[in-house]
Design a protein around this motif. Sequence first.
Motif, short mmCIF file in Angstrom:
data_model
loop_
_atom_site.label_atom_id
_atom_site.label_comp_id
_atom_site.label_asym_id
_atom_site.label_seq_id
_atom_site.Cartn_x
_atom_site.Cartn_y
_atom_site.Cartn_z
N CYS A 131 -9.05 -3.13 14.89
CA CYS A 131 -8.22 -2.57 15.96
C CYS A 131 -9.08 -1.99 17.07
CB CYS A 131 -7.28 -1.50 15.40
SG CYS A 131 -6.00 -2.20 14.35
N PHE A 185 1.32 2.87 2.42
CA PHE A 185 0.66 3.72 3.42
C PHE A 185 1.19 3.33 4.80
CE2 PHE A 185 -2.63 5.25 6.24
CZ PHE A 185 -3.13 6.39 5.61
N THR A 227 -2.15 -8.81 6.75
CA THR A 227 -1.49 -7.58 7.23
C THR A 227 -1.90 -7.27 8.67
OG1 THR A 227 -1.28 -6.62 5.03
CG2 THR A 227 -1.53 -5.05 6.87
N ASN A 267 2.51 -0.64 10.93
CA ASN A 267 1.82 -1.69 10.17
C ASN A 267 2.79 -2.59 9.42
OD1 ASN A 267 2.17 0.75 8.70
ND2 ASN A 267 0.59 0.21 7.23
N SER A 311 0.82 -1.22 0.00
CA SER A 311 0.00 0.00 0.00
C SER A 311 0.85 1.27 0.00
CB SER A 311 -0.90 0.04 1.24
OG SER A 311 -0.15 0.36 2.40
N CYS A 356 -8.89 1.17 12.37
CA CYS A 356 -9.88 0.33 11.68
C CYS A 356 -10.77 -0.39 12.70
CB CYS A 356 -9.20 -0.66 10.74
SG CYS A 356 -8.52 -2.09 11.60
N GLU A 370 -1.72 -0.37 15.27
CA GLU A 370 -2.31 -0.37 16.62
C GLU A 370 -2.21 -1.75 17.25
OE1 GLU A 370 -3.58 0.65 13.78
OE2 GLU A 370 -5.05 2.25 14.00
N GLU A 394 2.80 -5.40 6.45
CA GLU A 394 1.98 -5.95 5.38
C GLU A 394 2.48 -7.31 4.90
OE1 GLU A 394 1.62 -2.81 2.42
OE2 GLU A 394 0.14 -1.79 3.70
N1 THU Z 1 -3.71 0.28 8.73
C1 THU Z 1 -3.24 0.37 10.02
O1 THU Z 1 -2.07 0.09 10.29
N2 THU Z 1 -4.11 0.77 10.99
C2 THU Z 1 -5.41 1.07 10.78
O2 THU Z 1 -6.15 1.26 11.73
C3 THU Z 1 -5.92 1.19 9.42
C4 THU Z 1 -5.08 0.58 8.35
C5 THU Z 1 -2.79 -0.15 7.67
C6 THU Z 1 -3.08 -1.48 7.08
C7 THU Z 1 -2.40 -1.40 5.73
O3 THU Z 1 -1.04 -1.74 5.87
C8 THU Z 1 -2.47 0.10 5.39
O4 THU Z 1 -2.82 0.76 6.59
C9 THU Z 1 -3.48 0.43 4.30
O5 THU Z 1 -4.71 -0.12 4.60
#
Ligand code: THU
Length: 132
Positions: A92, A24, A51, A42, A22, A89, A55, A44
């Motif tokens: 979490c 991200f 993944t 995070n 991602s 999310c 949190e 992945e």
């Molecule tokens: N992700 C988190 O680490 N925490 C969240 O609460 C939302 C999503 C990560 C999961 C994935 O690696 C990336 O953000 C994109 O979804």
Amino acid sequence: MENKDLIKLAIEAKQNAHVPYSRFKVGAALLTKSGKVYQGANMECSSYGMTVCAERVALVKALYDGEKEFEKIAVVGGKEDELTYTTPCGACRQFLADFGVELEVIMGYMEDNELKEKVFKLKELLPESFEL
Ligand code: THU
């Protein structure tokens, strides 16, 4: 610990994210009632559903050390810098709720070198959460 200091630790944690898919990055910093901070980022997996969010990395590290009481968690994220709020999310939220819905959830991001923050109680983010 001040919210801004916890956000800075979440920003630091974000650098350790493993995000080849991602791109991200998310960072989290979880403050225990005993005053310790657990950082997470995070991680992945090529099978995307496996993944693990930032949190939950922080929470699992704390649980492994025997910590079960938490005061607040800071969460930051973004593809490059923190450009807007990143919210935990649903998975979490539930995992954290198992340890108390009074937890403060601080979302933060950086704008023009200034830290912005938004604070919720976990019970606001996950009303009527599942309890066993
Ligand atoms: N992700 C988190 O680490 N925490 C969240 O609460 C939302 C999503 C990560 C999961 C994935 O690696 C990336 O953000 C994109 O979804």
